[in-house]
Design a protein around this motif. Structure first.
Motif, PDB file in Angstrom:
ATOM      1  N   ARG A   5       0.844  -1.202   0.000  1.00 24.81           N
ATOM      2  CA  ARG A   5       0.000   0.000   0.000  1.00 24.81           C
ATOM      3  C   ARG A   5       0.880   1.253   0.000  1.00 24.81           C
ATOM      4  O   ARG A   5       2.085   1.161   0.183  1.00 24.81           O
ATOM      5  N   ASP A   6       0.250   2.379  -0.189  1.00 21.28           N
ATOM      6  CA  ASP A   6       0.989   3.641  -0.145  1.00 21.28           C
ATOM      7  C   ASP A   6       0.282   4.538   0.860  1.00 21.28           C
ATOM      8  O   ASP A   6      -0.355   5.528   0.509  1.00 21.28           O
ATOM      9  N   PRO A   7       0.358   4.196   2.157  1.00 24.44           N
ATOM     10  CA  PRO A   7      -0.462   4.896   3.147  1.00 24.44           C
ATOM     11  C   PRO A   7       0.102   6.264   3.515  1.00 24.44           C
ATOM     12  O   PRO A   7       1.309   6.497   3.391  1.00 24.44           O
ATOM     13  N   ALA A   8      -0.766   7.132   3.981  1.00 23.62           N
ATOM     14  CA  ALA A   8      -0.316   8.396   4.576  1.00 23.62           C
ATOM     15  C   ALA A   8       0.070   8.103   6.028  1.00 23.62           C
ATOM     16  O   ALA A   8      -0.499   7.201   6.650  1.00 23.62           O
ATOM     17  N   PRO A   9       1.032   8.832   6.553  1.00 25.56           N
ATOM     18  CA  PRO A   9       1.430   8.560   7.935  1.00 25.56           C
ATOM     19  C   PRO A   9       0.302   8.876   8.922  1.00 25.56           C
ATOM     20  O   PRO A   9      -0.418   9.857   8.747  1.00 25.56           O
ATOM     21  N   LYS A  10       0.174   8.029   9.908  1.00 26.22           N
ATOM     22  CA  LYS A  10      -0.772   8.301  10.985  1.00 26.22           C
ATOM     23  C   LYS A  10      -0.096   9.215  12.022  1.00 26.22           C
ATOM     24  O   LYS A  10       1.114   9.408  11.987  1.00 26.22           O
ATOM     25  N   ALA A  11      -0.889   9.733  12.934  1.00 27.71           N
ATOM     26  CA  ALA A  11      -0.346  10.658  13.940  1.00 27.71           C
ATOM     27  C   ALA A  11       0.497   9.923  14.967  1.00 27.71           C
ATOM     28  O   ALA A  11       1.405  10.482  15.563  1.00 27.71           O
TER      29      ALA A  11
END
Lengths: 179, 87, 972, 416
Positions: free
Chosen positions: D24-30
């Motif tokens: 996947r190409d996820p966005a970073p979580k907090a």
């Protein structure tokens, strides 16, 4: 009791190809002179009777009595005469530590260009460089644009000869293409 | 790569031996703490950029040299002998 | 097919060559490619993966398809570009990567299986069963992969390396390079002008055209004539600048003998190291292909290559040519062909506004969408709007635009810049310090533009060097604008090739993006695009464009292209010239070398030196017999050995003693004149660096000896300590290793031997030194011993070495003694427990070897502080011990030690054996070893295991000194 | 999506339309439970084993470029377990065992090829040192066979037995040594980690490490701040820069190692061969290129490119040892940035900051260590304790003198 017989490093006859000659030079006394801190001036004074002075970096000084060539940091090699006594310097016999090879002729620079990583455009008469002859240590003195004296470790004399000869034979073969 | 030896002039890298960071110039006192020796011998800033390190002109004048250079571009900014004095 | 009246080949010099066993005619000046074209050979090779039939694509070193093996008398050269190889009489070439032959290649079955061989397929399969990978799948893949073959025989050819230095290096001798070189040369700068091909002129020779109203070739000739007359210009043809390195250093490969019949000593190639203050990249540009279905058939080639073949070599690869273009450049080809009488059936131009071309049909806004012809193109299909039509053709020229030859500018991590107007990457300014890219290499594609840029680049270079400039007027030449409408790929559901050499298609790039490999680096690695012998020269930009398209990004946003050295592949032999056989490292010979060989001694390497192993006598069947005899001879009478390889350093000055105190762990400044002391030196990290003896020859004069192995290292270490920590001290030192030949004379008869040689008794105490005169020669005599017997070492200037060696040998032999070699020397020192670098192997401390008391508590020395770290001392350390097997069995160095009843595994490992010998003196095998807490374990029985040699023996742990532990013999 | 030969066939027959992205190409979580800085081989394997062995799946790998863009993408692909010092021996042994099951473990063909590695020796002294090594390998449970000169000739008939400068006395054969496809290792671990829920975040450069009261609380990145109680620095090649963000000065100096590959050739070298006198090692890739290398360029550098002296030295070594390769042409050369440590052995350890761990100092032996490094780093990050096979890879061992110096060349970083 017989005296011990001195032997040259190589004892080989000169070799000529492409009008360029490689020859082992005759034995000469070589004395390393390394002035103690601040003493280079006094060494020059002591050398004056020989018409010599302590040479600057990358130079040799020649006189009718002999030659002194810069041979490294705070060190020079005196060729020929004995060192004057009581120098404020470390004085060490190096006569037998080196093989001296003379490379003479129109292809001499081309030969060196195959083995020495030096800008030979700077190789004008009177220059003395510490550098490498392929993988070997080298002190090269420029007598003339076509006359070079090469010093490397005596134990490596055969390798030095062999590599210079190889370089020259390749050049000779190239010249054969043009002829 | 070429270093401009203060004694011999510009020379190819193959004439030189490389030692390491100029940190080696700052030898701790004999009685310094172990940490000082650890820093001296092992720990390095190791910058990606300008650094100073020690080279030895082994196939040349045998001077030890302090070289200022850029570890990213390989640009050489200065070369000076570690010990002063004449050539 | 040969074209009359065209080309620069020498038609008065016919030569014959062979290709796949067929003998064919050619002319001097032909390349193998032009000669094959002249003989209507279209099928030249097979592709890497699908084994597709391939012809000649280009006319230069970037060729991805036409690679052959050149067969020499004794060896073969694989992967030679037919486009670079010049023909000579007797040249023999063979196609590669096919079996049994080029026309019928069994592996072309891969082409049918292409859907299964998509990008990265091998990562997803061949995993089961596990054992099949190495047993079956991998060997099959390896056999199918690869291109040409090495013979497996030593390359006996001559190769050369050389240096060249200049002010200005001009890379490429087309219009830009020629005029740049001329401008700089006239100003008096030292110029080197390199060109990859046999004849300078670049595209001026390929494209024709005029300069100053005369044929361009005339201007080339006139410029070359002037340059060759200038002493400050060095012109190097057949020389490819292959790499840009730091500080103006370039690698360049010259083809010296590859274009002619071999001659003795003539180098095949020369690898140049060119050092230049400034450089001008005038390497031109490479034409690129367009991807469309089946665009890889023989007969499909670059449009500019067609012009080159016609104008330089007088050949055309077809009688009925078509061209597929997205810019005006193909018109040069069309006109040249038509002028030479070759039919140009059509120009398929993707631009709606493409101009007409008299003499042929231009299909505007059209695209080639397919081709036919199994072993060579016979027909193309063109789509214009919604209409498809076919054109019969035997040669299709591709003009997809130009890529500046930016490669060298990437070698120092510079990244080229996307120039939208050119639809190409151009060099970034300053990518290589001191280099200016000019002319087509910088995106200036007209002849006039190149000429002007060459002059400017030369002037800028001269100014940067502080050099005067010269007057060179810009000649008048073609200055047509470069009009391009980028077209990278014609959409298709089938395969359209991007990377011909590695068989990477537009589908592969799309699949890679589909699977998440969207970074250009991921795409390249996943598809192998750009990894083939052309290093992506023909495909990188187009593949990037296709990736940008499928990922919906602009090209600059998608990434850039980069190239690593070398520009074109360089033989290992040329860069390694001189290294073969003995050339790899200097050989050092002792003065006694010949004398030892005369006695049949096998010579073995000791570092760079050669030393005698042993001196066989008649009747001795093994080395052991000789060695045992030599040991007994030294113990019983007298032995002579050449020990000149030991490093010798002469130290002088008032502070020399103080300096030695700093270098060695023990104190030297208190040593009386005329005495010798053993010393131990540490590295600053506290481990043992070296050991040896140092003699005080006079108040301010010392002579240090080092081990053979560490001589250079110690010299460097002394220079460091001196220059960095005490440069103002009154101490100077110089190596005198080479100055003195030194011989050990050891054994109970050593004194008698020396008395006879010197004509008087040596009269030296143990560890004494004195100047001597021996047979008229000034020498030095030391009373030191590495054997445990009364021993001396006598040194004379090297030129007398051989004579003294023979003299001492003769005297020894009259006393029941003789020569001993390295084997005996080793036994003697093991019996005595003396260490060598087998023991001080870089991980041992003074503590480990039982010499911690030699680290003086009263003074500072190098390595003392670090040696005091907790991990460097204590019972956990392996300590030097002696070993004796309980039974009469051999033991081995490299064996490990365990407690008597322990299992021989890593957890139980207690140490290891460093040196072993059979001791004829003690009639036992002996070993030196490091054993955990060993000094406290003398008398214990340990298990010695050498799994490799299947030795498992119980040994007694002893003191390491086996022979004469009290040292009575030494001091006798 | 499970990969198999059958899947390749069915996809091939239907136009390869069904292949999905490998990760996947996820966005970073907090916030994550743990962050690995560095998406190279070691970072990806650390993430994989944190997820697989320790059930930590709420983790992220932060990579400033693309996955596998460091030394995992530019090395000579050699896999071996032939170390001799206790401390190294068990670690590389463990790594080789992991390699041997890696295809099945990852469902990804990393082309691990155990074609055998031969270390040549050229003197009695070198032989004894290699015997010591070989015995260590067998003590450890690995394999080693001592070859004499004739034994070497049987395996490597093309060496120049008659003329080479340093005669070939014999060799130590490590049959389980070999090579692997380097990029595939990174991709295999990446895919495996992603499948277990690890977020692989590319183009995300860490610009700071947040520390509060001696505890790590997160990192600053070019894509914003991310919180985590555990952070692992796994960025060999850039270790000093990232560690400096936490105020650390590492025992590391960065050096260039060049490597070379030739044009494709039909099979001619069937082992990994290493020359004992000139730092030259070579193998042939499955594609046919000869892959070879030598020593460091020896000067500190981050340029990832080298100079001619070492290029020539390597070629000369090849020519004296096996002059049959003379006519192979070098296609590409490249340089990697090596974390050179003062004893040539790596570091997998806690730092002075709670929750901050470091895995670095792989010198030029990092590739073969990828599985065990990840395994041990994951163990350390999950449990807070060093794994048994990595217990000697301590950060403070230089200060205390517990050195692991296989080469015996001392504390000068570039000599290992």
């Amino acid at each position: 009791m017989p005296d011990l017989i001195a032997k040259p490093a190589l004892g080989r006859a000169p070799m000529t190809m492409a009008a360029t000659t490689l020859a082992e030079a005759a034995w000469t006394r070589i004395t390393s002179i390394a002035p103690f801190p601040g003493q280079a001036g006094s060494i020059s004074a002591a050398l004056a009777p020989l018409d010599l002075s302590f040479p600057p970096a990358n130079r040799f000084v020649q006189s009718a009595f002999g030659r002194i060539a810069w041979s490294g940091r705070e060190q020079a090699f005196l060729f020929g005469p004995e060192a004057p006594p009581n120098l404020a310097a470390a004085v060490t016999d190096q006569s037998d530590a080196w093989v001296m090879l003379d490379l003479t002729g129109p292809q001499a620079q081309a030969v060196l260009a195959r083995l020495v990583p030096l800008d030979l455009r700077a190789a004008t008469p009177g220059m003395a460089f510490r550098t490498a002859l392929n993988h070997m240590p080298l002190l090269v003195m420029v007598d003339h644009a076509q006359v070079f004296r090469l010093l490397t470790f005596r134990s490596m004399a055969r390798t030095a000869w062999h590599e210079l000869q190889d370089a020259l034979s390749g050049i000779d073969a190239r010249l054969g293409l043009k002829a | 790569m070429r270093l401009n030896c203060p004694h011999c002039g510009p020379r190819d890298r193959r004439e030189f031996y490389y030692y390491g960071s100029a940190d080696y110039l700052n030898r701790p006192a004999a009685d310094a703490a172990l940490q000082a020796w650890d820093d001296y011998l092992h720990n390095r800033d190791n910058p990606a950029g300008v650094t100073q390190d020690l080279w030895y002109h082994e196939q040349g004048c045998t001077a030890w040299l302090k070289v200022k250079r850029n570890t990213v571009t390989h640009e050489i900014l200065s070369v000076e002998p570690v010990a002063g004095g004449a050539a | 097919m040969r074209v009359d009246g065209k080309g620069r080949i020498d038609r008065t010099k016919p030569v014959s060559f062979s290709f796949d066993g067929r003998t064919l005619p050619a002319y001097k000046g032909d390349t193998l490619a032009s000669a094959l074209i002249a003989n209507d050979v279209r099928l030249v090779g097979r592709s890497f993966k699908y084994h597709r039939p391939r012809g000649i694509l280009t006319a230069g070193s970037e060729e991805p398809n036409a690679m052959v093996e050149i067969i020499g008398a004794s060896n073969q050269t694989p992967n030679v570009r037919a486009t670079v190889q010049e023909v000579f009489e007797g040249l023999a070439a063979r196609s590669q990567n096919r079996w049994p032959n080029l026309t019928w290649d069994v592996m072309q079955v891969n082409d049918l299986a292409a859907p299964l061989l998509s990008a990265g397929f091998y990562y997803k399969t061949f995993m089961w069963p596990r054992a099949f990978w190495e047993g079956l799948y991998e060997p099959l893949i390896r056999r199918a992969a690869g291109l040409g073959s090495l013979s497996g025989k030593h390359d006996e050819g001559a190769y050369e390396k050389a240096w060249a230095h200049c002010d200005l290096l001009v890379i490429g001798a087309g219009p830009t390079g020629l005029i740049a070189a001329l401008t700089a040369a006239r100003a008096g700068a030292d110029v080197i002008l390199c060109d990859e091909t046999a004849e300078m002129g670049g595209r001026l020779l390929s494209d024709g055209g005029e300069i100053d109203g005369k044929p361009a070739a005339d201007w080339v000739a006139q410029t070359l004539a002037e340059l060759s007359g200038l002493p400050n210009v060095r012109m190097m043809t057949r020389t490819t600048v292959t790499g840009a390195y730091d500080d103006g250093t370039f690698g360049a490969l010259e083809r010296v003998g590859l274009h002619r019949r071999p001659r003795p000593n003539l180098p095949r190639e020369c690898f140049w190291r060119i050092v230049a203050k400034r450089s001008i990249l005038a390497a031109g540009a490479l034409e690129r292909a367009i991807a469309f279905e089946n665009n890889d058939r023989p007969g499909i080639m670059m449009a500019s290559a067609l012009t080159t073949y016609l104008n330089r070599y007088g050949v055309v690869p077809g009688k009925n040519v078509t061209l597929f273009a997205n810019n005006d450049g193909a018109r040069i080809t069309a006109r040249a062909l038509m002028q030479a009488g070759v039919r140009v059936a059509a120009i398929v131009d993707s631009r709606e506004d493409a101009p007409e071309e008299p003499g042929t049909t231009v299909h505007r806004g059209a695209r080639v969408i397919g081709t036919k012809g199994r072993l060579g193109v016979t027909e193309i299909t063109v789509r214009k709007g919604t209409t498809d039509f076919r054109i019969a053709t035997d040669c299709l020229g591709l003009a997809g635009g130009w890529n500046p030859t930016v490669h060298l500018t990437c070698h120092m991590n510079g990244r080229p810049r996307w120039a939208e107007s050119l639809a190409a990457f151009v060099p970034s300014d300053g990518a290589i310090p001191g280099m200016i890219a000019a002319g087509s290499a910088n995106g200036s594609f007209s002849t006039q533009g190149c000429l002007a840029a060459g002059i400017v680049a030369a002037r800028q270079s001269l100014e940067a060097m502080g050099h005067n400039t010269s007057d060179v007027d810009v000649p008048v030449a073609d200055d047509a604008p470069y009009r391009i409408a980028p077209l990278w790929a014609v959409p298709t559901k089938k395969r359209a090739w991007l990377d011909f050499a590695n068989d990477v298609t537009t589908k592969d790039v799309a699949l890679s993006a589909q699977e998440g490999f969207r970074s250009v680096e991921h795409m390249k690695r996943y598809t192998t695009q750009g990894m083939a012998p052309d290093q992506g020269k023909n495909s990188n930009v187009a593949a990037l464009a296709v990736l940008a398209d499928v990922t919906g990004r602009a090209i600059p946003e998608t990434g850039t292209t980069t190239f690593r050295p070398p520009f074109t592949p360089v033989s290992i032999a040329s860069m390694g010239a001189g290294g073969r056989a003995d050339g790899f490292a200097p050989q050092r010979f002792l003065t006694s070398d010949q004398a030892s060989r005369d006695r049949g001694a096998p010579m073995i390497e000791a570092g760079l030196w050669y030393r005698p192993s042993y001196f066989p006598k008649p009747g001795e069947a093994t080395w052991r017999e000789a060695c045992d005899r030599e040991v007994r001879m030294v113990r019983g009478a007298v032995g002579v050995a050449d020990v000149s390889t030991l490093g010798k350093i002469d130290l002088q000055g008032r502070d020399a003693g103080r300096f030695l105190d700093f270098i060695y762990t023990n104190t030297f400044s208190t040593l009386p004149v005329g005495r010798v002391r053993y010393g131990l030196m540490l590295r600053e990290d506290g481990h043992v660096l070296d050991d040896g003896t140092t003699a005080r020859l006079a108040e301010d004069h010392w002579l240090m000896t080092t081990t053979t192995a560490a001589a250079g290292l110690v010299m460097r270490h002394l220079e460091f300590v001196h220059q960095v920590f005490c440069a103002d001290w009154d101490v100077r030192f110089i190596s005198v290793t080479e100055q003195w030949a030194q011989f050990a004379v050891a054994g109970p008869q050593s004194r008698a031997l020396l008395t006879s040689a010197l004509g008087k008794a040596p009269g030296l105490p143990f560890m004494g030194v004195t100047p001597v005169t021996i047979q008229g020669v000034q020498g030095r005599l030391f009373r030191i011993s590495f054997s445990g017997e009364e021993g001396y070492e006598i040194a004379v200037p090297t030129r007398f070495g051989e004579a003294l060696f023979r003299d001492l040998t003769a005297r020894a032999e009259t006393m029941g003694g003789g020569l001993y070699g390295m084997e005996a020397l080793n036994v003697l020192r093991i019996e005595k427990g003396f260490i060598t670098h087998a023991e001080i192997h870089g991980r041992t401390t003074a503590f480990d070897i039982g010499m911690e008391k030699m680290v003086s508590a009263k003074k500072e020395c190098i390595g003392k502080a670090a040696a005091a770290r907790p991990g460097m001392v204590g019972p956990e350390r392996d300590q030097l011990v002696g070993l004796k097997p309980l039974t009469d069995t051999p033991i081995s160095a490299g064996a490990h030690l365990f407690a008597q009843s322990a299992v021989a595994n890593r957890e139980n490992d207690q140490g290891y054996v460093t040196s072993v010998c059979w001791s004829p003196t003690l009639s036992s095998s002996l070993g030196l070893a490091f054993l955990k807490n060993g000094r406290a374990r003398h008398g214990e029985t340990v298990r010695l295991v050498d799994h490799l040699r299947k030795i498992d023996v119980l040994c007694t742990v002893t003191d390491p000194v086996f022979h004469d532990p009290a040292g009575e013999k030494l001091r006798a | 999506m499970r990969y198999s030969g059958l899947k390749v066939i069915t996809e091939g027959l239907f136009g390869n339309k069904g292949w999905r992205p490998a990760w996947r190409d996820p966005a970073p979580k907090a916030e994550y439970d743990a962050i690995i800085i560095g998406g190279g081989g070691h970072g990806l394997s650390t993430a994989y084993y944190l997820a697989k062995n320790h059930g930590m799946t709420n983790i992220a790998v932060l990579e400033k470029g693309y996955l596998g863009s460091g030394n995992i993408g530019r090395n000579t692909t050699i896999v071996r377990a032939n170390y001799f010092l206790p401390g190294n021996s068990e670690f590389y042994s463990h790594s080789l065992k992991l390699w041997e099951g890696l295809e099945g473990e990852l469902n990804y063909n990393v082309m691990h090829s155990q074609r055998g590695l031969i270390n040549l020796f050229h003197s009695d002294g070198q032989r004894d040192a290699f015997v010591r090594r070989g015995n260590s390998m067998i003590n450890q449970g690995d394999d080693a066979i001592l070859l004499d000169r004739e034994g070497v000739r049987e395996h490597l008939p093309y060496l120049d037995f008659d003329n080479t400068r340093f005669p070939i006395y014999g060799g130590l054969l490590h049959p389980r040594g070999g090579t692997a496809r380097h990029d595939a290792v990174a991709w295999g671990y990446a895919r495996g980690a992603d499948k277990r829920g690890v977020d692989l975040i590319q183009n995300c450069e860490v610009t700071g490490i947040d520390v509060e009261n001696g505890r790590v609380i997160g990192v600053q990145t070019t894509r914003g701040a991310i919180r985590a109680k555990k952070v692992g620095i796994v960025v060999a090649g850039r270790s000093s820069q990232v560690a400096a963000m936490a105020g650390m000065r590492l025992p590391i100096e960065s050096h260039i190692l060049q490597a070379f590959v030739t044009e494709g050739l039909k099979p001619v070298i069937n082992h990994v061969v290493s020359f004992g006198m000139g730092h030259f090692y070579i193998s042939q890739s499955d594609k046919g290129g000869l892959v070879f290398g030598g020593d460091l360029d020896f000067y500190a550098s981050y340029a990832a490119r080298g100079n001619l002296p070492m290029v020539e030295h390597v070629m000369e070594a090849g020519m004296t040892l096996m002059p049959m390769i003379g006519r192979a042409k070098v296609l590409r050369s490249w340089g990697g940035i090596m974390d050179m440590s003062p004893d040539g052995s790596p570091i997998i350890d806690k730092t002075h900051i709670d929750g901050l761990f470091i895995d670095c100092g792989w010198n030029y032996g990092g590739f073969k260590a990828v599985p065990a490094s990840g395994w041990c780093m994951a163990h350390l990050m999950a449990t807070g304790e060093s794994h048994a096979v990595a217990r000697r890879f301590k950060l403070n061992r230089f200060a205390t003198g517990h050195i692991l110096d296989e080469e015996g060349t001392g504390s000068q970083h570039n000599l290992h």
